[in-house]
Design an enzyme around this catalytic site. Structure first.
Site, PDB file in Angstrom:
ATOM      1  N   ASP A 314      34.137  37.405  47.344  1.00 36.51           N
ATOM      2  CA  ASP A 314      35.041  38.254  46.756  1.00 36.51           C
ATOM      3  C   ASP A 314      36.146  37.568  45.996  1.00 36.51           C
ATOM      4  OD1 ASP A 314      36.146  40.554  45.567  1.00 36.51           O
ATOM      5  OD2 ASP A 314      35.661  41.579  47.796  1.00 36.51           O
ATOM      6  N   GLU A 516      42.111  49.552  47.056  1.00 34.37           N
ATOM      7  CA  GLU A 516      42.166  48.648  48.373  1.00 34.37           C
ATOM      8  C   GLU A 516      43.330  48.528  49.044  1.00 34.37           C
ATOM      9  OE1 GLU A 516      40.635  44.278  47.228  1.00 34.37           O
ATOM     10  OE2 GLU A 516      39.764  45.309  45.240  1.00 34.37           O
TER      11      GLU A 516
END
Length: 836
Positions: A314, A516
């Site tokens: 990521d 997020e």
């Protein structure tokens, strides 16, 4: 009511239960490959590997971000992949056209295929976060986020959405999406809960598989990874939904058997469907960052589970591994990561990896395995044999992005995702010929109804012009009401009532967009920080006006007061660009029958209490269990009056958070200069009218978690609430305003730190000496006792501006966090000492 827990979710799910405790090895299931071994393909890879130079092999393992890499870089360094992060667009232009996207994809492709004097030219693979449609592209169809699709719970609908999304992605010349998310969210305070289909692993498994089949096509079929399909990503492996207290990128504390049984189901199903890539999770498992965990990546994922596609990290995730940075992480490569997402530091990472291979830190065999997997995916995707981006059929079709059939599908998905929690006296469906008030800050805001990952990463900073062809919730209601001869009423603002009394009111409210960790919450209590909707609904009910509440949210929330204040209550989740789907269900047809019934059923437990405890567990207390949802066809008994007792979040009595990765409710972020002293800042940053003050997002620990504040002249940056906040209890307890700062450029003039109580009511201290003494480039804490501001004139019972920084000269500061909280005795107090 108490939540009903299905034993299989928590026990021996899917029969993989023969491993449990102690030193006994945990066995993961061997997944039958969707694509059988292909000796011819492997021989082709052998040939390519034999001809590639080490530099080319390492280049294939690098993924750079389009804002930080050029086609010329790709030609020089032979990079294997690029991505556009959330909110990144060709040329930095958020209004980039389909042709702009295709042109950039073509430029990168041609660069990757430019002639080489030695080795082999390999076409580049572009990845994008198309997580609810092609959400970075202006005019694209935006589908409901996963939490809404989980409520619809229809695999065939998922396949159709996957195909529509794939077509729009392919139409921009891109061949890979970082979707679907397969998280099983256990604590709804997590900021990525809306990316999860359900707290039920089995629902995640079936919907995740269907999405992969929609994106990629049927494994082994003629349409698999064809020109109208794209490669999918199973993410984030593994345990992202299990972190303690719902903290994004935090620690999942559970044994391996529970990790497998609760959080593995989506991977098992998507591997069986032939998903081609897996993205590793930011979080840790029992203290170990998964990006550096060889057991989970190599032994489990590639070994026991038999995954033969590529494994991608990521965004700068390798830099979180102990001993690593964003520029160097042999531990992650040795753990099994094949493609490294290093958006900005790709060039130095590439060189460091070359050096680490040459000195033996990273075995050449590990490089060969990684590149083999990358080449395998590229060959399966047709990159080595197919057309360049500009020559592909959909790239020249201007009718694909935002296609009418895609929008119709999205509207269907909206209808089917809606969950009805309350419908007293059969208020719904409404007769369309009534006088209808539409109110609330979510009624006519397509950005709010679409949530995060929309045009920008956080989904903020968007306006109506960013959504051509889309419909707001108010648009849909207006169309139905006016076509039936009814009257649509609006106030002068979202929370203001019109002079004319309506027959019924529809109040649309909920969470503002986030993504997020910036969406993490301490509590699921909604109206504690956002009371406007509740006040309006109570005022309407006091006038005898029936109220339909429509909640926009990326997670279940404690809304007992709002449920009590409404006659009907609809959870719309984050419906995306086709808000008209709500009106399809809320209103009767001309003949008096309902047009569509409520089909959505909760995929998550709904909290009964505002206590900051997770409810997605066997011991969690829920108001509505998974599977709950009313319908017109099956009316329910009245809900009754719900308990409105408000419980403070853990630590709330001793702290008020102002900024932590984002401004936290009730605080908003503003800048100002002499041309306009209050300009709202949203999204990636902003500037004052004259440009004297600029706010940018920067990375400290994770992506864009801090602010860079730049002064070029007289101006201010401040955090302000819509309503005054009473800080007297905190002052009595000895609390202080605490900031974590970094001086990038020392101040050239006086710096005022201020709290306002409705300016000119204010109290301030001068920070210039402290900031000039601070070592440049180093983070430090600064605390100022609340008593200091009170002595300087601030009325702490009515603070509307919790933090204001102003200066008339040049200065650059970085701000990581800001809060009002208890500090150690003597660190800060009524004496106003500024302590490091």
């Amino acid at each position: 009511m108490r939540k009903v827990i299905k034993t299989r979710f928590w026990g021996c799910m899917l029969l993989f239960c023969h491993a449990a405790h102690g030193s006994e090895a945990v066995q993961w299931p061997a997944i039958t490959p969707a694509l059988p071994p292909n000796p011819e393909l492997e021989r082709r890879i052998d040939d390519l590997l034999a001809r590639m130079t080490l530099e080319q092999k390492v280049g294939q393992m690098i993924q750079a971000e389009i804002a930080h890499v050029t086609p010329e870089d790709v030609a020089t360094y032979r990079l294997g992949s690029i991505l556009n992060g959330g909110g990144s667009h060709p040329g930095g232009n958020r209004a980039a056209s389909q042709a702009d996207w295709v042109a950039l994809a073509e430029a990168f492709h041609q660069a990757s295929m430019s002639p080489v004097t030695e080795g082999v030219a390999i076409p580049i693979l572009w990845g994008t976060d198309a997580v609810h449609g092609h959400n970075n592209v202006r005019g694209a169809t935006l589908f409901p986020h996963n939490i809404g699709l989980g409520a619809a719970d229809d695999p065939e609908l998922m396949r159709r959405i996957g195909l529509a999304t794939a077509r729009e992605v392919a139409a921009t010349g891109i061949g890979w999406t970082f979707a679907p998310t397969l998280a099983v969210a256990r604590d709804d305070r997590w900021g990525r809960t809306y990316e999860s289909y359900s707290e039920d692993p089995e629902r995640v498994a079936r919907l995740g598989r269907a999405m992969v089949e929609g994106l990629q096509g049927s494994a082994g079929g003629d349409d698999f990874l064809s020109a109208s399909r794209v490669a999918a990503t199973a993410k984030h492996f593994i345990g992202d939904g299990a972190t303690l207290n719902g903290v994004d990128q935090g620690d999942a504390i559970l044994d391996e058997a529970a990790l497998r049984d609760l959080h593995g189901a989506g991977y098992f199903s998507t591997f069986a469907a032939g998903v081609q890539t897996v993205m590793i999770t930011f979080n840790s498992v029992n203290g170990d960052k998964v990006h550096g965990d060889r057991h989970l990546i190599t032994e489990v994922l590639k070994g026991q589970l038999g995954f033969d596609g590529l494994v991608v990290s990521d965004w700068n995730g390798v830099g979180q591994v102990p001993g690593c940075t964003n520029a160097s992480c042999p531990q992650a490569i040795n753990a099994g990561i094949d493609l490294v997402m290093v958006p900005e530091d790709w060039k130095v990472f590439r060189q460091n990896l070359l050096d680490q291979v040459r000195d033996g830190t990273v075995p050449l065999a590990r490089i060969e395995d990684a590149v083999r997997r990358i080449l395998r995916v590229k060959i399966r995707s047709g990159l080595l044999d197919g057309l360049s981006p500009a020559a592909r059929p959909l790239s020249s079709d201007a009718n694909v992005i935002g296609a009418s059939e895609h929008r119709a599908l999205a509207r269907e998905a909206v209808r089917r995702s809606l969950v009805l929690l309350k419908n007293e006296d059969g208020l719904l469906p409404l007769a369309p010929g009534l006088s209808v008030l539409v109110a609330g800050d979510g009624a006519d805001d397509i950005g709010k109804q679409s949530g995060g990952w929309t045009i920008s990463w956080q989904g903020t900073g968007n306006g109506r012009d960013d959504f051509p062809g889309a419909t707001s919730i108010a648009d849909g209601i207006s169309e139905v009401v006016r076509s039936a001869g009814g009257r649509l009423l609006r106030g002068d603002g979202p929370w203001l009532l019109p002079e004319e009394k309506p027959d019924v009111a529809i109040v649309v409210f909920g969470e503002d967009p986030y993504a997020e960790g910036q969406g993490d919450r301490q509590s699921l209590d909604f109206s504690a920080a956002r009371p406007e909707a509740l006040k309006m609904m109570r005022a309407l009910r006091a006038e005898g006006i029936p109220v339909v509440a429509v909640l926009l949210a990326g997670r279940p929330l404690w809304v007992n007061p709002e449920l009590n204040a409404a006659d009907a209550f609809v959870v719309a989740w984050l419906p995306g660009s086709e808000g008209g789907g709500l009106a399809d269900v809320l209103f009767r047809d001309a003949g008096g029958a309902f047009r569509y019934d409520f089909e959505g059923r909760l995929a998550f437990s709904w909290p009964a209490s505002s206590k900051p405890d997770p409810v997605n567990s066997p011991d969690g207390e829920s108001l509505f269990a998974p599977g709950f949802g009313l319908s017109y066809a099956s009316p329910a008994a009245p809900l009754g009056l719900l308990d409105e007792t408000r419980h403070a979040a853990s630590g709330a009595a001793s702290a008020v958070a102002i900024f932590e990765a984002r401004p936290l409710p009730p605080w908003g972020l503003y800048v100002g200069d002499p041309a306009d002293w209050k300009v709202s800042v949203a999204g990636d940053g902003g500037r004052s009218r004259l440009g004297h003050v600029v706010v940018d997002r920067i990375d400290r620990q994770v992506q864009e978690d801090s602010l860079r504040l730049t002064w070029q002249g007289a101006g201010q940056v401040f955090f302000q609430a819509d309503a005054p906040q009473d800080l007297t209890v905190l002052r009595t307890a000895g609390a202080a305003l605490r900031m974590v700062l970094r001086v990038v450029q020392a101040p050239a003039a006086a710096v005022e730190l201020r709290m306002d109580c409705g300016y000119p009511c204010a109290g301030s201290v001068d920070l210039v000496g402290r900031l000039q003494r601070a070592p440049q480039g180093q983070w430090f804490e600064l605390s100022v006792g609340l008593g200091c501001f009170a002595e300087a004139g601030a009325k702490l019972e009515a603070i509307d501006t919790g933090l204001l920084l102003s200066s008339a000269g040049q200065m650059v500061l970085d701000l990581a966090t800001a809060s009002i909280e208890m500090v150690e005795a003597g660190a800060a107090g009524d004496g106003c000492a500024l302590q490091p």
